[in-house]
Design an enzyme around this catalytic site. Structure first.
Site, short mmCIF file in Angstrom:
data_model
loop_
_atom_site.label_atom_id
_atom_site.label_comp_id
_atom_site.label_asym_id
_atom_site.label_seq_id
_atom_site.Cartn_x
_atom_site.Cartn_y
_atom_site.Cartn_z
N THR A 125 -6.81 6.48 8.13
CA THR A 125 -7.06 5.98 7.09
C THR A 125 -8.49 5.54 7.42
O THR A 125 -9.17 5.65 8.17
CB THR A 125 -6.86 4.57 6.15
OG1 THR A 125 -7.96 3.64 5.80
CG2 THR A 125 -6.24 4.21 7.67
N ASP A 126 -9.29 5.68 6.04
CA ASP A 126 -10.82 5.01 7.14
C ASP A 126 -10.99 3.53 7.30
O ASP A 126 -12.11 3.41 7.85
CB ASP A 126 -12.04 4.82 5.10
CG ASP A 126 -11.53 4.02 4.39
OD1 ASP A 126 -10.54 3.75 4.60
OD2 ASP A 126 -12.43 4.43 3.22
N GLU A 127 -9.94 3.19 6.86
CA GLU A 127 -9.83 1.78 7.85
C GLU A 127 -10.12 1.46 9.10
O GLU A 127 -10.69 0.26 9.94
CB GLU A 127 -8.65 0.75 7.09
CG GLU A 127 -9.15 0.62 5.77
CD GLU A 127 -7.51 -0.42 4.99
OE1 GLU A 127 -7.21 -1.17 5.70
OE2 GLU A 127 -7.34 0.21 3.84
N TYR A 153 -2.89 -3.48 10.64
CA TYR A 153 -3.29 -2.28 9.87
C TYR A 153 -3.83 -1.43 10.73
O TYR A 153 -3.46 -0.46 11.21
CB TYR A 153 -3.25 -2.64 8.51
CG TYR A 153 -3.07 -0.80 8.14
CD1 TYR A 153 -1.83 -0.09 7.55
CD2 TYR A 153 -3.54 -0.72 6.95
CE1 TYR A 153 -1.70 1.28 7.46
CE2 TYR A 153 -4.45 0.70 6.77
CZ TYR A 153 -3.42 1.45 6.84
OH TYR A 153 -3.35 3.03 5.85
N LYS A 157 -2.84 1.71 13.11
CA LYS A 157 -3.67 3.32 12.54
C LYS A 157 -4.40 3.71 13.24
O LYS A 157 -4.49 5.04 13.64
CB LYS A 157 -4.44 3.73 10.95
CG LYS A 157 -3.32 3.33 10.09
CD LYS A 157 -1.91 3.79 9.64
CE LYS A 157 -3.04 5.45 8.98
NZ LYS A 157 -0.84 6.42 8.83
P1 NAD Z 1 3.44 4.06 1.01
O1 NAD Z 1 4.05 2.19 2.15
O2 NAD Z 1 3.45 3.94 0.20
O3 NAD Z 1 4.46 4.95 1.98
C1 NAD Z 1 4.94 4.81 3.10
C2 NAD Z 1 6.28 5.56 2.85
O4 NAD Z 1 6.57 5.72 4.53
C3 NAD Z 1 7.69 5.03 2.36
O5 NAD Z 1 8.09 6.21 1.88
C4 NAD Z 1 8.49 4.37 3.79
O6 NAD Z 1 9.76 4.43 3.39
C5 NAD Z 1 8.00 5.03 4.92
N1 NAD Z 1 8.15 4.68 5.72
C6 NAD Z 1 7.70 3.73 6.79
N2 NAD Z 1 7.75 3.71 8.48
C7 NAD Z 1 8.64 4.61 8.32
C8 NAD Z 1 9.87 5.25 9.20
N3 NAD Z 1 9.40 4.29 9.81
N4 NAD Z 1 9.72 6.11 9.64
C9 NAD Z 1 10.22 7.33 8.20
N5 NAD Z 1 9.79 6.74 6.95
C10 NAD Z 1 8.79 5.41 7.19
O7 NAD Z 1 1.72 3.84 1.96
P2 NAD Z 1 1.11 5.43 1.43
O8 NAD Z 1 0.01 4.89 0.58
O9 NAD Z 1 1.70 6.27 0.22
O10 NAD Z 1 0.25 6.59 2.28
C11 NAD Z 1 1.09 6.91 3.04
C12 NAD Z 1 -0.17 7.47 4.45
O11 NAD Z 1 -1.83 7.56 4.10
C13 NAD Z 1 -0.02 6.26 5.31
O12 NAD Z 1 0.26 6.93 6.83
C14 NAD Z 1 -1.20 5.14 5.44
O13 NAD Z 1 -1.75 4.51 6.07
C15 NAD Z 1 -1.90 6.36 4.56
N6 NAD Z 1 -3.25 6.06 3.60
C16 NAD Z 1 -2.93 5.56 2.28
C17 NAD Z 1 -4.01 4.99 1.76
C18 NAD Z 1 -3.58 4.41 0.10
O14 NAD Z 1 -4.48 4.44 0.06
N7 NAD Z 1 -2.61 4.35 0.43
C19 NAD Z 1 -5.31 5.39 1.94
C20 NAD Z 1 -5.71 6.32 3.14
C21 NAD Z 1 -4.55 6.24 4.19
P1 TYD Z 2 -5.51 -2.83 -1.41
O1 TYD Z 2 -4.99 -2.38 -2.20
O2 TYD Z 2 -4.11 -3.69 -0.71
O3 TYD Z 2 -6.34 -1.83 -0.36
P2 TYD Z 2 -6.54 -1.79 1.52
O4 TYD Z 2 -6.73 -3.67 1.59
O5 TYD Z 2 -5.48 -0.96 2.46
O6 TYD Z 2 -8.26 -1.49 1.11
O7 TYD Z 2 -6.82 -3.58 -1.79
C1 TYD Z 2 -7.62 -2.93 -2.22
C2 TYD Z 2 -8.96 -4.16 -2.33
O8 TYD Z 2 -7.83 -5.37 -3.10
C3 TYD Z 2 -9.11 -4.66 -1.45
O9 TYD Z 2 -10.16 -5.77 -1.06
C4 TYD Z 2 -8.14 -5.89 -1.42
C5 TYD Z 2 -8.36 -6.32 -2.77
N1 TYD Z 2 -6.38 -7.09 -2.93
C6 TYD Z 2 -7.20 -8.58 -4.09
O10 TYD Z 2 -8.39 -8.82 -4.64
N2 TYD Z 2 -6.53 -8.88 -4.96
C7 TYD Z 2 -5.25 -8.28 -4.77
O11 TYD Z 2 -3.98 -9.10 -5.07
C8 TYD Z 2 -4.69 -7.24 -3.33
C9 TYD Z 2 -3.48 -6.96 -3.01
C10 TYD Z 2 -5.68 -6.89 -3.09
#
Ligand code: NAD
Ligand code: TYD
Length: 339
Positions: A125-127, A153, A157
């Protein structure tokens, strides 16, 4: 080609499973997922009967279970999406983030060493770069930006990324890492900003905006993330990190107002609530490397992607209503009653 997709019952992993099965009719896709609160078999329902798809319920940190699956399946490629992914939950309970995101990544890479693979891809992630100031719109994260994390988090990562790079250097494991900006689209768990706001607006419930809603995120439609990973695992250079993002920066307040407008709801639904501790101000990706090396460009503009996403949530109410009426309800009530 056989690919193990960990976390394939989650948001991005689930979209990736669909994307790969649609694109390659001769690939076997094996999903390995622990089905935590964020994993959902309904996301995989459209592919469950596909003969090229197989599902294992397993924890990536469970060495015995992971080795057994590798032994049986002998995969070529691993794409690791499995993670605890919600910043707010990492503030409440950091331990599980270390367990899954760090220990789990280590176990997967040990399995790769033991059984041999052609590529291990870590979805990051970019975080991991921390945040950028709001008054410097000229700054972007590049692959050379130092890691500087803010939340448990992002720290977990970043730790996993360091471990992946160490396994490459020490054991010559053929790895790649991608660091993506915020995704949105179908099957996004409704604890995250966009689906939460859509669900609340549809129910005429308050829309909880943290702080003043000034924080900026760089939104990427999930299918564009999938196409980038597909390119990296096939053509990316081993040992390299690729940033993925599409110059779609919006403040949270802008996003919330767009959703309200699309749904024909009043801005009076917005409620400003206590800010997230350590809240990152701005994320913004410079995707020049993946563009120049692999020719990747995002296809979906935010204006179009958000309309498609809202339509998906309108057309698939069962999918998210099962979640918000299930155990997630307790989390929601606990988290937002404190704000
Ligand atoms: P999500 O929370 O929707 O899904 C996570 C999945 O992983 C779920 O299906 C969960 O059951 C599974 N999981 C959790 N713990 C586990 C374990 N111990 N063993 C096996 N499976 C397990 O997450 P997401 O938003 O789909 O993110 C997927 C990946 O992408 C993550 O690694 C996250 O850090 C990365 N990512 C997400 C975003 C975003 O905007 N959502 C952006 C950049 C990177
Ligand atoms: P989120 O979807 O949790 O992603 P991330 O924290 O990984 O960027 O949040 C996106 C942005 O929205 C973040 O700045 C926090 C804000 N946010 C709210 O303002 N209200 C909410 O209820 C949630 C879940 C997030």
């Amino acid at each position: 080609m056989k690919i193990i997709v960990t976390g394939g019952a989650g948001f991005i992993g689930g979209n990736f499973v669909h994307y790969m099965l649609n694109k390659y009719n001769d690939y076997k896709i094996i999903c390995l997922d622990a089905l935590t609160y964020a994993g959902n078999m309904e996301t995989l329902e459209p592919v469950n009967c596909n003969p090229n798809f197989k599902f294992y319920k397993a924890d990536i940190a469970d060495r015995e279970a992971v080795y057994e699956i590798f032994e049986k399946e002998k995969p070529d490629i691993i794409v690791n999406f499995a993670a605890e992914s919600h910043v707010d939950r990492s503030i409440d309970n950091p331990g599980i983030f270390l367990q899954t995101n760090v220990i789990g990544t280590g176990v997967l890479m040990d399995a790769c060493r033991k059984y041999g693979i052609t590529r291990y891809h870590q979805v990051s992630t970019d975080e991991v770069y921390g945040d950028l100031p709001l008054d410097r719109p000229d700054l972007f994260f590049t692959e050379n930006t130092p890691l500087h994390t803010s939340s448990p988090y992002s720290a977990s990562k970043a730790s996993a990324d360091l471990l992946v790079q160490a396994y490459h250097r020490t054991f010559k494991l053929p790895v790649t890492i991608s660091r993506c900006s915020n995704n949105y689209g179908p099957y996004h768990f409704p604890e995250k900003l966009i689906p939460l706001m859509i669900a609340n607006a549809l129910a005429d419930k308050e829309l909880p905006v943290y702080g003043k809603g000034e924080n900026v995120r760089d939104w990427l439609y999930v299918e564009d993330h999938c196409s980038a990973i597909d390119l990296i695992i096939h053509k990316g250079r081993v040992g390299e990190v690729y940033n993925i993002g599409g110059h779609n920066e919006r403040t949270n307040l802008e996003v919330v107002k767009i959703i309200l407008k699309e749904l024909g709801k009043s801005e009076d639904l917005i409620r400003y609530v206590t800010d997230r501790p350590g809240h990152d101000m701005r994320y913004a990706i410079d995707p020049a490397k993946i563009h120049n090396e692999l020719g990747w460009l995002p296809e979906t503009k935010f204006e179009d992607g958000i309309k498609k996403t809202i339509k998906w949530y309108l057309d698939n109410k069962d999918w998210w209503q099962h979640i918000i009426n299930g155990e997630y309800k307790d989390y929601y009530e606990k988290h937002y009653s404190r704000k």
